[in-house]
Structure formats: structure tokens, C-alpha cells
Write a protein that holds these residues in place. Structure first.
Motif, PDB file in Angstrom:
ATOM      1  N   GLY A 127      37.112  36.462  37.149  1.00 56.71           N
ATOM      2  CA  GLY A 127      37.414  37.578  38.039  1.00 56.71           C
ATOM      3  C   GLY A 127      38.637  37.369  38.898  1.00 56.71           C
ATOM      4  O   GLY A 127      39.249  38.329  39.386  1.00 56.71           O
ATOM      5  N   LYS A 128      39.024  36.106  39.089  1.00 55.50           N
ATOM      6  CA  LYS A 128      40.182  35.801  39.934  1.00 55.50           C
ATOM      7  C   LYS A 128      41.508  36.029  39.215  1.00 55.50           C
ATOM      8  O   LYS A 128      42.540  36.208  39.865  1.00 55.50           O
ATOM      9  CB  LYS A 128      40.111  34.344  40.411  1.00 55.50           C
ATOM     10  N   ASP A 129      41.485  35.986  37.897  1.00 58.46           N
ATOM     11  CA  ASP A 129      42.728  36.096  37.128  1.00 58.46           C
ATOM     12  C   ASP A 129      43.273  37.519  37.158  1.00 58.46           C
ATOM     13  O   ASP A 129      42.660  38.447  36.640  1.00 58.46           O
ATOM     14  CB  ASP A 129      42.485  35.669  35.672  1.00 58.46           C
ATOM     15  N   GLY A 130      44.428  37.668  37.774  1.00 57.64           N
ATOM     16  CA  GLY A 130      45.056  38.985  37.850  1.00 57.64           C
ATOM     17  C   GLY A 130      44.232  40.006  38.618  1.00 57.64           C
ATOM     18  O   GLY A 130      44.376  41.206  38.397  1.00 57.64           O
ATOM     19  N   GLY A 131      43.374  39.529  39.529  1.00 57.16           N
ATOM     20  CA  GLY A 131      42.493  40.459  40.253  1.00 57.16           C
ATOM     21  C   GLY A 131      41.610  41.240  39.297  1.00 57.16           C
ATOM     22  O   GLY A 131      41.359  42.426  39.498  1.00 57.16           O
ATOM     23  N   LEU A 132      41.113  40.557  38.260  1.00 58.76           N
ATOM     24  CA  LEU A 132      40.363  41.235  37.206  1.00 58.76           C
ATOM     25  C   LEU A 132      39.085  41.894  37.728  1.00 58.76           C
ATOM     26  O   LEU A 132      38.801  43.049  37.404  1.00 58.76           O
ATOM     27  CB  LEU A 132      40.009  40.244  36.091  1.00 58.76           C
ATOM     28  N   ILE A 133      38.303  41.156  38.522  1.00 59.01           N
ATOM     29  CA  ILE A 133      37.048  41.707  39.041  1.00 59.01           C
ATOM     30  C   ILE A 133      37.028  41.558  40.562  1.00 59.01           C
ATOM     31  O   ILE A 133      36.849  40.456  41.093  1.00 59.01           O
ATOM     32  CB  ILE A 133      35.819  40.981  38.440  1.00 59.01           C
ATOM     33  N   LEU A 134      37.244  42.657  41.262  1.00 56.74           N
ATOM     34  CA  LEU A 134      37.103  42.648  42.713  1.00 56.74           C
ATOM     35  C   LEU A 134      35.642  42.939  43.039  1.00 56.74           C
ATOM     36  O   LEU A 134      35.042  43.866  42.479  1.00 56.74           O
ATOM     37  CB  LEU A 134      38.021  43.689  43.351  1.00 56.74           C
ATOM     38  N   ALA A 135      35.077  42.133  43.924  1.00 55.19           N
ATOM     39  CA  ALA A 135      33.636  42.203  44.176  1.00 55.19           C
ATOM     40  C   ALA A 135      33.339  42.241  45.666  1.00 55.19           C
ATOM     41  O   ALA A 135      34.204  41.986  46.502  1.00 55.19           O
ATOM     42  CB  ALA A 135      32.945  41.002  43.533  1.00 55.19           C
ATOM     43  N   GLU A 136      32.095  42.557  45.965  1.00 54.39           N
ATOM     44  CA  GLU A 136      31.592  42.482  47.333  1.00 54.39           C
ATOM     45  C   GLU A 136      30.179  41.930  47.301  1.00 54.39           C
ATOM     46  O   GLU A 136      29.536  41.902  46.246  1.00 54.39           O
ATOM     47  CB  GLU A 136      31.618  43.862  47.991  1.00 54.39           C
ATOM     48  N   LYS A 137      29.722  41.492  48.430  1.00 58.74           N
ATOM     49  CA  LYS A 137      28.415  40.841  48.527  1.00 58.74           C
ATOM     50  C   LYS A 137      27.299  41.812  48.141  1.00 58.74           C
ATOM     51  O   LYS A 137      27.338  42.993  48.466  1.00 58.74           O
ATOM     52  CB  LYS A 137      28.200  40.343  49.953  1.00 58.74           C
ATOM     53  N   TYR A 138      26.321  41.279  47.439  1.00 59.52           N
ATOM     54  CA  TYR A 138      25.190  42.080  46.982  1.00 59.52           C
ATOM     55  C   TYR A 138      23.928  41.636  47.711  1.00 59.52           C
ATOM     56  O   TYR A 138      23.617  40.447  47.762  1.00 59.52           O
ATOM     57  CB  TYR A 138      25.010  41.900  45.474  1.00 59.52           C
ATOM     58  N   TYR A 139      23.233  42.592  48.281  1.00 60.78           N
ATOM     59  CA  TYR A 139      21.984  42.315  48.977  1.00 60.78           C
ATOM     60  C   TYR A 139      20.826  42.913  48.191  1.00 60.78           C
ATOM     61  O   TYR A 139      20.922  44.030  47.671  1.00 60.78           O
ATOM     62  CB  TYR A 139      21.990  42.928  50.380  1.00 60.78           C
ATOM     63  N   GLN A 174      46.261  45.033  23.503  1.00 60.38           N
ATOM     64  CA  GLN A 174      47.401  45.646  22.818  1.00 60.38           C
ATOM     65  C   GLN A 174      48.364  44.607  22.253  1.00 60.38           C
ATOM     66  O   GLN A 174      49.074  44.868  21.285  1.00 60.38           O
ATOM     67  CB  GLN A 174      48.137  46.588  23.770  1.00 60.38           C
ATOM     68  N   GLU A 175      48.372  43.428  22.880  1.00 58.03           N
ATOM     69  CA  GLU A 175      49.234  42.341  22.394  1.00 58.03           C
ATOM     70  C   GLU A 175      48.534  41.469  21.354  1.00 58.03           C
ATOM     71  O   GLU A 175      49.059  40.432  20.943  1.00 58.03           O
ATOM     72  CB  GLU A 175      49.694  41.471  23.572  1.00 58.03           C
ATOM     73  N   GLY A 176      47.326  41.895  20.937  1.00 55.42           N
ATOM     74  CA  GLY A 176      46.635  41.175  19.871  1.00 55.42           C
ATOM     75  C   GLY A 176      45.677  40.099  20.337  1.00 55.42           C
ATOM     76  O   GLY A 176      45.141  39.351  19.511  1.00 55.42           O
ATOM     77  N   PHE A 177      45.442  40.017  21.651  1.00 54.23           N
ATOM     78  CA  PHE A 177      44.539  39.000  22.173  1.00 54.23           C
ATOM     79  C   PHE A 177      43.107  39.535  22.283  1.00 54.23           C
ATOM     80  O   PHE A 177      42.876  40.745  22.346  1.00 54.23           O
ATOM     81  CB  PHE A 177      45.007  38.521  23.544  1.00 54.23           C
ATOM     82  N   ILE A 178      42.163  38.610  22.326  1.00 53.85           N
ATOM     83  CA  ILE A 178      40.750  38.929  22.522  1.00 53.85           C
ATOM     84  C   ILE A 178      40.344  38.400  23.893  1.00 53.85           C
ATOM     85  O   ILE A 178      40.214  37.185  24.080  1.00 53.85           O
ATOM     86  CB  ILE A 178      39.873  38.286  21.430  1.00 53.85           C
ATOM     87  N   PRO A 179      40.159  39.263  24.890  1.00 57.58           N
ATOM     88  CA  PRO A 179      39.761  38.794  26.229  1.00 57.58           C
ATOM     89  C   PRO A 179      38.321  38.287  26.221  1.00 57.58           C
ATOM     90  O   PRO A 179      37.427  38.939  25.664  1.00 57.58           O
ATOM     91  CB  PRO A 179      39.901  40.051  27.099  1.00 57.58           C
ATOM     92  N   VAL A 180      38.112  37.125  26.840  1.00 58.89           N
ATOM     93  CA  VAL A 180      36.775  36.544  27.006  1.00 58.89           C
ATOM     94  C   VAL A 180      36.570  36.361  28.502  1.00 58.89           C
ATOM     95  O   VAL A 180      37.258  35.564  29.142  1.00 58.89           O
ATOM     96  CB  VAL A 180      36.649  35.203  26.262  1.00 58.89           C
ATOM     97  N   ILE A 181      35.627  37.127  29.079  1.00 61.23           N
ATOM     98  CA  ILE A 181      35.520  37.261  30.530  1.00 61.23           C
ATOM     99  C   ILE A 181      34.284  36.554  31.071  1.00 61.23           C
ATOM    100  O   ILE A 181      33.165  36.816  30.628  1.00 61.23           O
ATOM    101  CB  ILE A 181      35.489  38.751  30.918  1.00 61.23           C
ATOM    102  N   ALA A 182      34.498  35.665  32.047  1.00 57.72           N
ATOM    103  CA  ALA A 182      33.401  35.019  32.766  1.00 57.72           C
ATOM    104  C   ALA A 182      32.982  35.925  33.922  1.00 57.72           C
ATOM    105  O   ALA A 182      33.840  36.486  34.619  1.00 57.72           O
ATOM    106  CB  ALA A 182      33.841  33.658  33.303  1.00 57.72           C
ATOM    107  N   PRO A 183      31.675  36.098  34.173  1.00 60.20           N
ATOM    108  CA  PRO A 183      31.202  37.068  35.173  1.00 60.20           C
ATOM    109  C   PRO A 183      31.227  36.542  36.606  1.00 60.20           C
ATOM    110  O   PRO A 183      30.203  36.423  37.276  1.00 60.20           O
ATOM    111  CB  PRO A 183      29.766  37.345  34.713  1.00 60.20           C
ATOM    112  N   THR A 184      32.428  36.228  37.070  1.00 59.81           N
ATOM    113  CA  THR A 184      32.611  35.889  38.479  1.00 59.81           C
ATOM    114  C   THR A 184      33.633  36.855  39.056  1.00 59.81           C
ATOM    115  O   THR A 184      34.544  37.306  38.352  1.00 59.81           O
ATOM    116  CB  THR A 184      33.114  34.444  38.663  1.00 59.81           C
ATOM    117  N   GLY A 185      33.470  37.187  40.335  1.00 52.62           N
ATOM    118  CA  GLY A 185      34.382  38.120  40.980  1.00 52.62           C
ATOM    119  C   GLY A 185      34.983  37.521  42.230  1.00 52.62           C
ATOM    120  O   GLY A 185      34.532  36.477  42.721  1.00 52.62           O
ATOM    121  N   VAL A 186      36.003  38.173  42.748  1.00 51.88           N
ATOM    122  CA  VAL A 186      36.665  37.691  43.963  1.00 51.88           C
ATOM    123  C   VAL A 186      36.547  38.750  45.056  1.00 51.88           C
ATOM    124  O   VAL A 186      36.736  39.946  44.805  1.00 51.88           O
ATOM    125  CB  VAL A 186      38.145  37.324  43.685  1.00 51.88           C
ATOM    126  N   GLY A 187      36.198  38.297  46.275  1.00 52.42           N
ATOM    127  CA  GLY A 187      36.068  39.199  47.415  1.00 52.42           C
ATOM    128  C   GLY A 187      37.388  39.429  48.118  1.00 52.42           C
ATOM    129  O   GLY A 187      38.407  38.811  47.779  1.00 52.42           O
TER     130      GLY A 187
END
Length: 296
Positions: A127-139, A174-187
Motif C-alpha cells: 500500500g505504501k508504493d506510489g500511494g497505492l492504498i490509502l487507509a484509515e483506522k478501522y474500529y 498496460q506495460e505488460g506487468f502483473i501487479p501482485v498486491i500485499a494488503p497493507t495500507g498507509v495512513g
């Protein structure tokens, strides 16, 4: 069976797949990779081969992976207990460091390496790479009594998705890559959050308006009250099954994330048995398919 007859049967399989290959050409398919398919060596290799094949025939696969058992194993080695509330891992700062190390480091890079080994061009992201996943705290909330407000439960650095940087994912595919995403986000203050992989896969699929969201699980699919597999159901049927408690436990977040993805623009969602070899190909390229299909 003669070799000619075997060859003819293989040709029939290819012909059966042709209309589906045409339908999904240049479309995005988000796959949530988890369960036994991530542990069994043969299944791991078959999964990587499926993903590479999808890319070579013109489909854009995007992989979101879990890693709960691997995290639990590392915590145990370090003498740290895993604690769960309502199925969510309680994540303090020390646990979050381990979660990030295991998910974004070890597990993610193993998947990337395996896909590349089979001829793909995978790129690992957190989630930190390129601001891929912006997150907030979950209650979490828990209702103690009907006449009182629900209790709010703090489970630490567990997050929910605010936004997905879909443009980053699109540029890679589009550039031919296969994204593999880890489920972590950045606040907003740079803190790292642990996010349920089912939830992330649904949010990623919605942000990309994917053709399909496919969740690999360790069961056949969604079962009815008699324990029979449901091949196809719509959103109203799914909500009814949640309300009546037929869908609960580990299946609950999976069905919920499918429904959210569908409302976000995904055409179809599938919950399939990842214990089967080539489960993705069986779902996508055969007339019968496998598992449960959910549609609006």
C-alpha cells in the motif's frame, strides 16, 4: 485411449475456451489469492501458470494476496500470541512490523518470483508504493444490549481502505506487468495498517471496474442452508443469506466484498475452490465453471 483421440479432446477444450478468451481479451481480472492454494507446492505452481497464461492471451490479471497463516507462524516463532476479535487480528505496533515484513516482504516476493519463473513479468506492491492504498483506522463495534449504543472496539493498526491508486495499477498492466498486491495500507501520517485481503481485493476490483473478481478459498463456494453448493446468486439473495445467518464465519467478509465490488462496477464476482488445480482457468474458460457466481 489413442494419442489421436487424446489430441482431439485437447482441441475440443481449446475450442470451448475460445469464446471466453475473446470475451475477456484486454479485460482486467482481479484475483484474491489465499488459502491452501498459497501453501500446497503443486497448487502454487499451477496458480502461477494460470496467471501467466491469462497475460499471454491478452487478459490483465491483478493479484491481491493474503498471508494469515504465515503471519501466525512467524508470531509463534517469536513467542508472540495471535489474538483475534470478530475474526480480525489484533495488531499492535510490534505485530504490524511482523505483518508488513511477512506480507510485503516474504510472501509477496515469493509470489512474484514464482510468476516470473513461469514466464510472467510480475511486480510486487504494498500500500505504501506510489500511494497505492490509502487507509484509515478501522474500529469494530459490538452490540451488548438492544437498548444501549454498540461498544466500539479498538483492535490496533487494522485499517480500512479510503482510496486505491487505480492509475498506478493500470499503468503497470498496460506495460505488460502483473501487479501482485500485499494488503497493507498507509495512513495520512505515514502509519502502516493491516487490512483484510478480501476487502482489499474488492476495493481494487471496484477501482479498476474489473470484468471479474475471483476469490480463491478452501471450500467449494457458497453453500445453502442444506449444505449444497449455490452455482449462481444475485445480490438480493446474498443479502438475505447474510441476514438469516446462512452466510457467516469466514464466508461473510468474502460475500460482503463481492457485493461491494459489484456495486462499484465489477461485472461478476466468483468464490471458487482454490484447492482445485487450475481453478481460475476452470472458472473462466469452461461452460460449466466452478464455485459460486454472484451478480447484481
Amino acid at each position: 485411449m489413442t494419442s489421436v483421440k487424446k489430441s482431439m479432446e485437447r482441441a475440443d477444450i481449446l475450442v470451448e475456451a475460445l469464446p471466453y478468451i475473446k470475451r475477456f481479451y484486454n479485460k482486467t481480472i482481479v484475483v484474491k489469492y489465499g488459502g491452501n492454494a498459497m501453501i500446497d507446492e503443486e497448487l502454487k505452481n499451477k496458480f502461477a501458470m494460470d496467471v501467466v497464461m491469462m497475460k499471454y492471451i491478452g487478459i490483465n490479471p491483478v493479484i491481491v494476496h493474503g498471508g494469515g497463516p504465515q503471519i501466525g507462524s512467524y508470531l509463534k516463532k517469536l513467542g508472540k500470541d495471535s489474538r483475534f476479535v470478530q475474526g480480525m487480528r489484533v495488531t499492535d505496533e510490534e505485530t504490524m512490523d511482523i505483518v508488513e515484513m511477512v506480507l510485503a516482504g516474504k510472501v509477496n516476493k515469493e509470489i512474484v518470483g514464482l510468476i516470473n519463473q513461469h514466464g510472467g513479468r510480475a511486480v510486487g506492491l504494498s500500500g505504501k508504493d506510489g500511494g497505492l492504498i490509502l487507509a484509515e483506522k478501522y474500529y469494530l463495534s459490538e452490540e451488548k444490549r438492544k437498548d444501549t449504543p454498540p461498544e466500539i472496539i479498538d483492535i490496533g493498526l487494522v485499517g480500512k481502505v479510503r482510496t486505491i491508486n487505480a492509475e498506478l495499477i493500470r499503468s503497470l498492466t498496460q506495460e505488460g506487468f502483473i501487479p501482485v498486491i500485499a494488503p497493507t495500507g498507509v495512513g495520512e501520517h505515514g502509519e502502516t495498517y493491516n487490512i483484510n485481503a478480501d476487502i482489499v481485493s474488492g476495493e481494487v476490483a471496484a477501482s479498476l471496474e474489473a470484468e471479474k473478481l475471483i476469490l480463491l478459498t478452501d471450500v467449494e463456494g457458497v453453500l445453502d442452508e442444506k449444505g449444497h453448493l449455490i452455482n449462481t446468486m444475485n445480490d438480493k439473495q446474498a443479502l438475505r443469506m447474510i441476514e438469516t445467518g446462512v452466510v457467516d464465519g469466514g464466508m461473510f467478509p468474502k460475500v460482503k466484498c463481492c457485493l461491494k465490488a459489484l456495486k462499484g462496477g465489477v461485472r461478476k464476482a466468483h468464490i471458487v475452490d482454490g484447492r482445485l488445480k487450475h481453478a481460475i482457468l476452470l472458472e473462466m474458460f469452461t461452460d460449466e465453471g466452478i464455485g459460486t457466481e454472484i451478480v447484481l
